[in-house]
Design an enzyme around this catalytic site. Structure first.
Site, PDB file in Angstrom:
ATOM      1  N   ASP A  36       0.833  -1.201   0.000  1.00 20.85           N
ATOM      2  CA  ASP A  36       0.000   0.000   0.000  1.00 20.85           C
ATOM      3  C   ASP A  36       0.868   1.251   0.000  1.00 20.85           C
ATOM      4  OD1 ASP A  36      -2.758  -0.951   0.099  1.00 20.85           O
ATOM      5  OD2 ASP A  36      -2.142  -1.886   1.980  1.00 20.85           O
ATOM      6  N   ASP A 179     -10.371  -5.214  -1.131  1.00 18.84           N
ATOM      7  CA  ASP A 179      -9.336  -4.589  -0.303  1.00 18.84           C
ATOM      8  C   ASP A 179      -9.953  -3.786   0.835  1.00 18.84           C
ATOM      9  OD1 ASP A 179      -7.060  -3.547   0.749  1.00 18.84           O
ATOM     10  OD2 ASP A 179      -6.540  -2.307  -0.982  1.00 18.84           O
TER      11      ASP A 179
END
Ligand code: DX5
Ligand code: ZN
Length: 228
Positions: A36, A179
């Site tokens: 991320d 996600d």
């Protein structure tokens, strides 16, 4: 239905020991590692950059699934390709068709894959619907970008089903990646609704046995595909 892939999100581990997070993923039999990248503009957090991705690259052979939560992906795409990313996921909210096409050309020139992410309140734009064949993955965010450990926003489920139907109708084989807030308790639901790549941060790394958590998530998810 495409096969289940488990993508642990290392943001949920102690950021001082990211190498351990990678090792845990390998030991648990994960399929890819979710990285991320947040720039402090697109979302209210700053994580890590290409230098960290490069430093981790030598530790395993798993695909590096790089989720770029940045306002200006154009400026960073090549840096993450050079660092060893395999899937470059861009956010629809900061793109138009022309920018997306340009990014695609850059990624595909390196022989890598393109993903497109949408926030919980974003619908897949029409330019993306017309370009499904270019997408390895559509990343349906089920939390607002920024932090690991948030609960899944279940109001995204009808959109997930619409995207699954769209992908099936088009036959592009695009992965549907979920996600945010994936936990053992909701895996069955997201798989039944159409998700096949499961990004898991806290659902792996905040557990007492993270290696076992990866294995348990996989078996739950695979069981859910058999029930369909
Ligand atoms: C949020 C990130 C997610 C998140 C996943 O901005 O894109 O990948 O860290 O972590 P969990 O599974 O804890 O929500
Ligand atoms: Zn992510």
């Amino acid at each position: 239905m495409k096969s289940i892939r488990i993508a642990p999100s290392i943001l949920a581990w102690d950021l001082g020991y990211l190498n351990q997070a990678v090792d845990i993923s390998v030991q648990g039999g994960a399929d890819q590692i979710h990285l991320d990248i947040i720039d402090g503009h697109f979302a209210p957090n700053i994580t890590f950059g290409p230098g960290t991705v490069k430093a981790l690259r030598g530790r395993c052979q798993l695909k590096f699934d790089t989720h770029l939560m940045v306002d200006r992906p154009d400026e960073y795409v090549q840096k993450f390709l050079d660092a060893g990313s395999d899937i470059l996921t861009f956010h629809a909210e900061v793109l138009d068709a022309m920018t997306f096409d340009r990014l695609c050309t850059t990624v595909k020139r390196s022989g890598k894959e393109v993903g497109l992410a949408i926030k919980p309140s974003t619908e897949l734009p029409s330019w993306a619907v017309q370009r499904l064949d270019k997408l390895s993955a559509i990343v349906v965010m089920t939390v607002n970008p920024g932090f690991s450990g948030q609960p899944m926003d279940m109001s995204t489920m009808p959109k997930l089903e619409r995207i699954r139907d769209l992908v099936e109708r088009n036959g592009t084989g695009t992965d549907i990646e979920i996600d945010g807030g994936v936990e053992p308790e909701n895996v069955r639901e997201v798989v039944k609704r159409g998700g096949n790549v499961l990004v898991v941060g806290a659902g792996v790394y905040a557990k007492r046995d993270p290696v076992g958590a990866i294995q348990a998530l996989r078996s739950r998810a695979e069981k859910a595909t058999e029930e369909k």
